[in-house]
Design a protein around this motif. Structure first.
Motif, PDB file in Angstrom:
ATOM      1  N   ALA A   7       0.825  -1.216   0.000  1.00  0.00           N
ATOM      2  CA  ALA A   7       0.000   0.000   0.000  1.00  0.00           C
ATOM      3  C   ALA A   7       0.851   1.253   0.000  1.00  0.00           C
ATOM      4  O   ALA A   7       0.495   2.270   0.612  1.00  0.00           O
ATOM      5  N   THR A   8       1.991   1.206  -0.708  1.00  0.00           N
ATOM      6  CA  THR A   8       2.877   2.366  -0.751  1.00  0.00           C
ATOM      7  C   THR A   8       2.355   3.457  -1.677  1.00  0.00           C
ATOM      8  O   THR A   8       2.951   4.539  -1.741  1.00  0.00           O
ATOM      9  N   ASN A   9       1.269   3.185  -2.400  1.00  0.00           N
ATOM     10  CA  ASN A   9       0.691   4.230  -3.236  1.00  0.00           C
ATOM     11  C   ASN A   9      -0.263   5.122  -2.437  1.00  0.00           C
ATOM     12  O   ASN A   9      -0.982   5.939  -3.004  1.00  0.00           O
ATOM     13  N   LEU A  10      -0.285   4.948  -1.103  1.00  0.00           N
ATOM     14  CA  LEU A  10      -1.019   5.841  -0.215  1.00  0.00           C
ATOM     15  C   LEU A  10      -0.062   6.339   0.866  1.00  0.00           C
ATOM     16  O   LEU A  10       0.926   5.679   1.194  1.00  0.00           O
ATOM     17  N   SER A  11      -0.371   7.506   1.426  1.00  0.00           N
ATOM     18  CA  SER A  11       0.435   8.012   2.534  1.00  0.00           C
ATOM     19  C   SER A  11       0.082   7.244   3.805  1.00  0.00           C
ATOM     20  O   SER A  11      -0.942   6.559   3.882  1.00  0.00           O
ATOM     21  N   GLN A  12       0.937   7.387   4.835  1.00  0.00           N
ATOM     22  CA  GLN A  12       0.696   6.702   6.093  1.00  0.00           C
ATOM     23  C   GLN A  12      -0.635   7.136   6.715  1.00  0.00           C
ATOM     24  O   GLN A  12      -1.391   6.308   7.228  1.00  0.00           O
ATOM     25  N   GLY A  13      -0.913   8.439   6.656  1.00  0.00           N
ATOM     26  CA  GLY A  13      -2.170   8.938   7.217  1.00  0.00           C
ATOM     27  C   GLY A  13      -3.383   8.401   6.476  1.00  0.00           C
ATOM     28  O   GLY A  13      -4.398   8.064   7.088  1.00  0.00           O
ATOM     29  N   GLN A  14      -3.295   8.325   5.142  1.00  0.00           N
ATOM     30  CA  GLN A  14      -4.411   7.798   4.357  1.00  0.00           C
ATOM     31  C   GLN A  14      -4.650   6.325   4.679  1.00  0.00           C
ATOM     32  O   GLN A  14      -5.810   5.886   4.798  1.00  0.00           O
ATOM     33  N   LYS A  15      -3.581   5.582   4.831  1.00  0.00           N
ATOM     34  CA  LYS A  15      -3.736   4.167   5.192  1.00  0.00           C
ATOM     35  C   LYS A  15      -4.403   4.029   6.564  1.00  0.00           C
ATOM     36  O   LYS A  15      -5.253   3.158   6.760  1.00  0.00           O
ATOM     37  N   GLN A  16      -4.015   4.913   7.481  1.00  0.00           N
ATOM     38  CA  GLN A  16      -4.596   4.849   8.810  1.00  0.00           C
ATOM     39  C   GLN A  16      -6.090   5.149   8.782  1.00  0.00           C
ATOM     40  O   GLN A  16      -6.889   4.519   9.484  1.00  0.00           O
ATOM     41  N   LEU A  17      -6.483   6.126   7.958  1.00  0.00           N
ATOM     42  CA  LEU A  17      -7.904   6.461   7.830  1.00  0.00           C
ATOM     43  C   LEU A  17      -8.696   5.277   7.274  1.00  0.00           C
ATOM     44  O   LEU A  17      -9.857   5.057   7.661  1.00  0.00           O
ATOM     45  N   LEU A  18      -8.099   4.523   6.361  1.00  0.00           N
ATOM     46  CA  LEU A  18      -8.788   3.349   5.811  1.00  0.00           C
ATOM     47  C   LEU A  18      -8.983   2.276   6.878  1.00  0.00           C
ATOM     48  O   LEU A  18     -10.027   1.620   6.920  1.00  0.00           O
ATOM     49  N   THR A  19      -7.979   2.088   7.753  1.00  0.00           N
ATOM     50  CA  THR A  19      -8.152   1.096   8.813  1.00  0.00           C
ATOM     51  C   THR A  19      -9.222   1.539   9.809  1.00  0.00           C
ATOM     52  O   THR A  19      -9.945   0.704  10.360  1.00  0.00           O
ATOM     53  N   ILE A  20      -9.343   2.850  10.019  1.00  0.00           N
ATOM     54  CA  ILE A  20     -10.406   3.356  10.898  1.00  0.00           C
ATOM     55  C   ILE A  20     -11.765   3.131  10.242  1.00  0.00           C
ATOM     56  O   ILE A  20     -12.734   2.726  10.897  1.00  0.00           O
ATOM     57  N   ALA A  21     -11.858   3.383   8.941  1.00  0.00           N
ATOM     58  CA  ALA A  21     -13.113   3.140   8.214  1.00  0.00           C
ATOM     59  C   ALA A  21     -13.499   1.668   8.308  1.00  0.00           C
ATOM     60  O   ALA A  21     -14.678   1.323   8.464  1.00  0.00           O
TER      61      ALA A  21
END
Length: 632
Positions: free
Chosen positions: A520-534
């Protein structure tokens, strides 16, 4: 830097398929193999899987015998053609009245030979087809047993071993067993039958020529054994150096940015050249020494060939043997060493397979999780009332980490867990989800002991957002929908909106259909975190666990994540593990842990008023203070 993972040099490939009419040459020997510590025990257990296919193996044996027999009688029959041609030609040369070459006979024999070759090939096909099926069925069962076992192993098994080690047993070792079984089941039977058959056929032609052929056999074995022993030393060095080279390359590429930042390129290249030169030296020696085995065996075989030809020719001139029989015997003598070489190679393969089988069986024998309750309890409408009562735990029996811990968390409360590294914060959560079993005491949810719940049901009560985000290769939609089976498109979008992720998702070229790569390197760390929260919002758990979810993002992104987590925590019992004390000031209850014990608990204001360990931690972050030494 990444961990060095040594890789072994590939072992010599075994020939595919049993001997057909052409009696193909076997592989070279000399490659070192890993040996099992308890070969007998591993063999016994492996045979337990093989015995389940007795009927198929009996058919394989019959097909192997038939294929070998049809192939091995062919040189003898061909010799009769040569004899008839020779006798007819000599009679015509001598002027014998009515002499002629019986081409009708020759034609009939050639048709018979063609039929034998076809039958041999047909039985070989049947043999290979059945063997391939049996081998893959055994591998299928082994993989299933390994997969089922991995699902039943406790978390401490995975904590005490590298992922590469576990994956190697589940994939490489099982594959090695399957490949070896396929080779052994087909070739071993054929080689034994072929060797016995050729000895019988040679004896029927001439016991004297058979003795000459067999005399060269000890010399072949002696040469092969001495060279193989020397080559194994070089192959061992080659494997060790290859592992060192792979580890260096992996480390340098894994830390590519650091290498460049500190100007380490030249030293890295020098190190690579040094190790690569060592690999070259050991590699060419290993290949050269093992490579001379076959030429030497051919040389010894040619000595036997010359002796057989000379003695056979003398016997023909004395009319002690037919010329066609000499031709057939020469064919047999040239092929005589081939099944011996194959059996020796198969013996090495079996040793390697038994070593792999032993590693797989070690995994299958590992201690499993505590069995599920025979009559599991259920929680129809979970509220999230969590109670730890006199809980004790230690990763080792003689080194307790948590002793007599008692906590009472009311439904809907937000509980923050703070303390220095190694205090037991994450351990507490692992005990709650039964990744580890408690040594004493009781943990209950809504009054039900968690040991009375099925693990799958217990863990379905929790939603987790961790510091290390885990997203798989797939679309963003699939990654969010992982939180709940059967989630609709509208539910996925609502979860993303609640996590403040919908906006950035829609700015991507493919929106929710954007495919994440492996890491998932095509997303930033913050964006990845938001997806896990979703994903956690979609799961709608009764109890939430947040483990340093904002520690690796910038301040602006942290603000978005905090808003998303606040929405997620509404009405849920939440456990928040944090090092940044600014993120947990509003928690209903703060547990301060040190050395596996809850040494303080209360609200933020209550703990500051106590002027204890929590106050030291707080001041060290916001006032530049240093915690008291006797408290850590």
């Amino acid at each position: 830097m990444s961990e060095h993972r040594k890789q072994e040099a590939p072992k010599g490939a075994a020939p595919a398929g049993g001997p057909g009419p052409g009696f193909g040459r076997g592989p070279m020997m000399g490659m070192p193999v890993q040996k099992a510590k308890d070969a007998k025990g591993a063999m016994k257990r492996l045979l337990g899987y093989v015995k389940r296919h007795r009927a198929s193996l009996i058919v394989v044996l019959i097909a192997a015998i038939a294929s070998t027999v049809f192939g091995i009688v062919s040189p003898k029959i061909m010799g009769q053609v040569t004899t008839r041609l020779f006798e007819g030609a000599m009679a015509m040369i001598k002027g014998v009245p009515g002499a002629f070459i019986d081409f009708d006979y020759i034609w009939d024999v050639l048709l018979l030979l063609a039929g034998l070759y076809v039958l041999s090939a047909l039985f070989t096909f049947v043999q290979q087809y059945i063997v391939a099926g049996v081998a893959q069925k055994i591998v299928f069962v082994l993989r299933k047993d390994v997969q089922d076992k991995l699902a039943r192993l406790p978390l401490n098994y995975f904590d005490s071993r590298t992922h590469g080690e576990i994956l190697s047993r589940a994939t490489n070792d099982v594959d090695n067993i399957g490949n070896t079984l396929q080779q052994v089941l087909s070739q071993f039977i054929s080689s034994i039958v072929l060797l016995a058959g050729m000895v019988v056929m040679m004896l029927t032609i001439s016991p004297l020529l058979t003795l000459i052929t067999i005399v060269t056999l000890p010399l072949s074995i002696l040469v092969t054994k001495s060279i193989a022993k020397r080559s194994q030393t070089y192959f061992g060095s080659q494997q060790r150096t290859l592992g060192e080279l792979n580890g260096h390359v992996e480390e340098m590429y894994g830390g590519h940015t650091i290498v460049k930042a500190f100007g380490y390129e030249r030293k890295s290249v020098e190190k690579f050249r040094e190790v690569n030169d060592k690999l070259y030296e050991s590699g060419w020696k290993a290949q050269f020494v093992s490579g001379i085995i076959m030429p030497l065996m051919m040389f010894i075989g040619n000595i036997g060939y010359v002796l057989v030809s000379v003695v056979g020719g003398i016997m023909v001139t004395r009319q002690a043997i037919a010329i066609g029989d000499v031709q057939a015997f020469i064919q047999y003598s040239q092929q005589f060493s081939m099944p011996i070489t194959q059996v020796a190679n198969i013996a090495n393969m079996i040793q390697s397979a038994l070593a792999s089988a032993e590693r797989v069986f070690e995994l299958l024998d590992e201690t499993e999780e505590v069995p599920e309750s025979a009559a599991p309890a259920t929680i129809a409408a979970p509220q999230g009332h969590v109670v730890f009562r006199d809980v004790s735990f230690g990763y080792k029996a003689d080194a307790p980490l948590i002793e007599s811990m008692s906590i009472d968390i009311k439904p809907g409360q937000t509980v923050a867990i703070v303390g220095p590294t190694g205090a037991g914060k994450t351990t507490l959560v692992n005990l709650l989800m039964r990744f580890y079993e408690i040594g004493g005491g009781r943990i209950s949810i809504d009054g039900v002991d968690i040991r009375e719940l099925k693990r799958s049901r217990l863990r379905s009560l929790f939603g987790m957002v961790l510091q290390d985000t885990w997203l798989f290769n797939g679309t963003i939609r699939d990654n969010i929908a992982y939180g709940r089976t059967g989630a609709t498109e509208a539910e996925v979008v609502r979860a993303a909106q609640a996590a403040y992720a919908d906006h950035f998702i829609r700015t991507l070229p493919d929106g929710y259909d954007t495919v994440l790569n492996e890491d998932a390197t095509n997303l930033s760390q913050g964006q990845k975190q938001l997806l896990t929260i979703a994903r956690a919002i979609l799961a709608d758990p009764a109890i939430l666990i947040l483990d340093e979810a904002t520690s690796s993002v910038d301040t602006r992104t942290e603000s978005h994540i905090q808003k998303a987590m606040t929405h997620l925590m509404e009405g849920r019992t939440s456990f928040v593990i944090a090092h940044r004390l600014s993120t947990i000031r509003d928690a209903d209850l703060i547990l301060v842990m040190n050395h596996g014990r809850v040494i303080e608990q209360g609200s933020h204001e209550e703990l500051l008023a106590q002027n204890g360990f929590y106050t030291d931690l707080y001041n060290s972050q916001f006032a530049g203070g240093v915690p008291r030494q006797n408290a850590v």
